[in-house]
Each structure stands twice: as C-alpha cells, then as structure tokens.
Write a protein that holds these residues in place. Structure first.
Motif, PDB file in Angstrom:
ATOM      1  N   ILE A  34    -104.880   9.090  39.996  1.00  0.00           N
ATOM      2  CA  ILE A  34    -104.014   9.640  38.965  1.00  0.00           C
ATOM      3  C   ILE A  34    -104.837   9.686  37.690  1.00  0.00           C
ATOM      4  N   GLN A  35    -105.060  10.863  37.193  1.00  0.00           N
ATOM      5  CA  GLN A  35    -105.890  11.102  36.013  1.00  0.00           C
ATOM      6  C   GLN A  35    -107.271  10.442  36.161  1.00  0.00           C
ATOM      7  N   GLY A  36    -107.860  10.567  37.358  1.00  0.00           N
ATOM      8  CA  GLY A  36    -109.213  10.068  37.604  1.00  0.00           C
ATOM      9  C   GLY A  36    -109.317   8.574  37.826  1.00  0.00           C
ATOM     10  N   GLU A  37    -108.186   7.883  37.982  1.00  0.00           N
ATOM     11  CA  GLU A  37    -108.203   6.439  38.180  1.00  0.00           C
ATOM     12  C   GLU A  37    -107.406   6.069  39.423  1.00  0.00           C
ATOM     13  N   ARG A  38    -107.789   4.941  40.031  1.00  0.00           N
ATOM     14  CA  ARG A  38    -107.085   4.445  41.204  1.00  0.00           C
ATOM     15  C   ARG A  38    -106.411   3.124  40.858  1.00  0.00           C
ATOM     16  N   LEU A  39    -105.268   2.902  41.472  1.00  0.00           N
ATOM     17  CA  LEU A  39    -104.484   1.706  41.221  1.00  0.00           C
ATOM     18  C   LEU A  39    -104.907   0.592  42.179  1.00  0.00           C
ATOM     19  N   VAL A  40    -105.211  -0.578  41.621  1.00  0.00           N
ATOM     20  CA  VAL A  40    -105.513  -1.768  42.403  1.00  0.00           C
ATOM     21  C   VAL A  40    -104.361  -2.739  42.165  1.00  0.00           C
ATOM     22  N   SER A  41    -103.728  -3.192  43.247  1.00  0.00           N
ATOM     23  CA  SER A  41    -102.588  -4.102  43.153  1.00  0.00           C
ATOM     24  C   SER A  41    -102.936  -5.441  43.777  1.00  0.00           C
ATOM     25  N   LEU A  42    -102.622  -6.510  43.048  1.00  0.00           N
ATOM     26  CA  LEU A  42    -102.800  -7.867  43.546  1.00  0.00           C
ATOM     27  C   LEU A  42    -101.440  -8.535  43.562  1.00  0.00           C
ATOM     28  N   GLY A  86    -106.947 -15.604  48.894  1.00  0.00           N
ATOM     29  CA  GLY A  86    -105.619 -15.824  49.439  1.00  0.00           C
ATOM     30  C   GLY A  86    -104.551 -14.965  48.784  1.00  0.00           C
ATOM     31  N   VAL A  87    -104.944 -13.929  48.068  1.00  0.00           N
ATOM     32  CA  VAL A  87    -103.967 -13.032  47.437  1.00  0.00           C
ATOM     33  C   VAL A  87    -103.959 -11.695  48.172  1.00  0.00           C
ATOM     34  N   GLY A  88    -102.842 -11.001  48.077  1.00  0.00           N
ATOM     35  CA  GLY A  88    -102.756  -9.657  48.629  1.00  0.00           C
ATOM     36  C   GLY A  88    -103.459  -8.691  47.691  1.00  0.00           C
ATOM     37  N   LEU A  89    -104.275  -7.821  48.213  1.00  0.00           N
ATOM     38  CA  LEU A  89    -105.042  -6.879  47.397  1.00  0.00           C
ATOM     39  C   LEU A  89    -105.036  -5.523  48.073  1.00  0.00           C
ATOM     40  N   GLN A  90    -104.636  -4.498  47.324  1.00  0.00           N
ATOM     41  CA  GLN A  90    -104.620  -3.137  47.847  1.00  0.00           C
ATOM     42  C   GLN A  90    -105.227  -2.192  46.820  1.00  0.00           C
ATOM     43  N   VAL A  91    -105.956  -1.208  47.319  1.00  0.00           N
ATOM     44  CA  VAL A  91    -106.495  -0.153  46.469  1.00  0.00           C
ATOM     45  C   VAL A  91    -105.874   1.159  46.958  1.00  0.00           C
ATOM     46  N   GLN A  92    -105.142   1.819  46.082  1.00  0.00           N
ATOM     47  CA  GLN A  92    -104.474   3.065  46.457  1.00  0.00           C
ATOM     48  C   GLN A  92    -105.504   4.173  46.682  1.00  0.00           C
ATOM     49  N   ARG A  93    -105.229   5.037  47.630  1.00  0.00           N
ATOM     50  CA  ARG A  93    -106.130   6.156  47.931  1.00  0.00           C
ATOM     51  C   ARG A  93    -106.038   7.263  46.884  1.00  0.00           C
TER      52      ARG A  93
END
Length: 161
Positions: free
Chosen positions: A144-152, A134-141
């Motif tokens: 940045i420096q070999g890592e992706r941002l995951v936002s909840l 039930g939470v919002g979850l996004q994974v950025q495309r």
C-alpha cells in the motif's frame, strides 16, 4: 523481533547486508490501534512529549485524515538514530498496551527491501524470528503506497524482549 546484532554493519553475506539496510533507514512507521492512541498521546500531548524527550526522536502521529488507508490505526512516524527509534517503539508499545499486557498487536510499515530482509530466503529469517521470540509475525504480500505491513502479536513482555 530483530536484535541489535541483526543491524551489524559488518559484511556477513547477502542476508546481513540486506538487514543493515533497515538500520540505515532514517524513519520507522508504526501503527498504533486507534483505541490506544489516547494512552500514547497523554494529556495535552504529554505522552508524546515524554517519548520525544527520553528517546531523542522526532515523533509525529498522523490524523485519520492524513492516513486514510489505516482506518483502525494511527500512523506514528519516528525519525532519529536506530537506537533512538528502537527505544521510542518500545515506549510506544508499553504506553499503548499498559492497561492489558496479556495480548498486544503491533504493526509497522516497511519498504519492499526491508520486508525481504525480514522474510529471508524462503522464509528462513521469518521462521527464525518467530521461533526465537515466541511472537506471531506476519508480513503482508500486498503493498500500500509502496509499503508492506508487518504484524506482530503476543504478550507485551515477549514483544519487548
């Protein structure tokens, strides 16, 4: 939200094998909003020391100068066992959003393979996590420096469940 079952080492096909890679990672990188950093650090670092001691993790909070890509956030690096890092992440979220737990934004940095495991084939795992938690979850495309941002995002109790 990834349950402990998602970190199972048993061979359950390619998706489970990829999810187990997350469990094998030795560190977790979280982004704490700069406005909440003081609540996490505590007086003279007592908040960080408490999390280190209670959770049994090595915890480092980078300065803004050490992580210039994340101006609005402070990067926190957790090192230790999967269970210890999970407990420390929960403690960080609780400390950061103790003043207002109605809505919280939580971010973490993951490798390309970890992002793929979270997304799943055609977004199936991402959809499943969203529906079950039930939470919002996004994974950025972008990386940045070999890592992706995951936002909840969502109420703190749901983020912690």
């Amino acid at each position: 939200k990834l349950s402990a079952a998602a970190f199972d080492d048993a061979d359950h096909g390619p998706k489970r094998a990829r999810l187990s890679e997350i469990a094998q990672s030795e560190q977790t990188k979280l982004l704490v909003p700069s406005r909440c950093a003081g609540a996490v650090i505590g007086k003279q670092g007592s908040g960080l020391a408490r999390i280190r001691q209670e959770c049994g993790v090595k915890l480092d909070m980078l300065t803004q100068a050490q992580a210039p890509h994340w101006q609005a956030d402070r990067v926190v690096i957790l090192q230790g066992s999967t269970a210890s890092r999970r407990a420390a992440a929960l403690a960080l979220v609780q400390a950061a959003f103790a003043a207002d737990d109605s809505q919280a934004g939580f971010k973490m940095l993951v490798s390309r393979s970890e992002a793929g495991a979270i997304i799943g084939r055609q977004g199936s795992m991402l959809k499943c996590i969203r529906e079950q938690s039930g939470v919002g979850l996004q994974v950025q495309r972008e990386e940045i420096q070999g890592e992706r941002l995951v936002s909840l995002g969502g109420p703190v109790p749901q983020l912690l469940a």
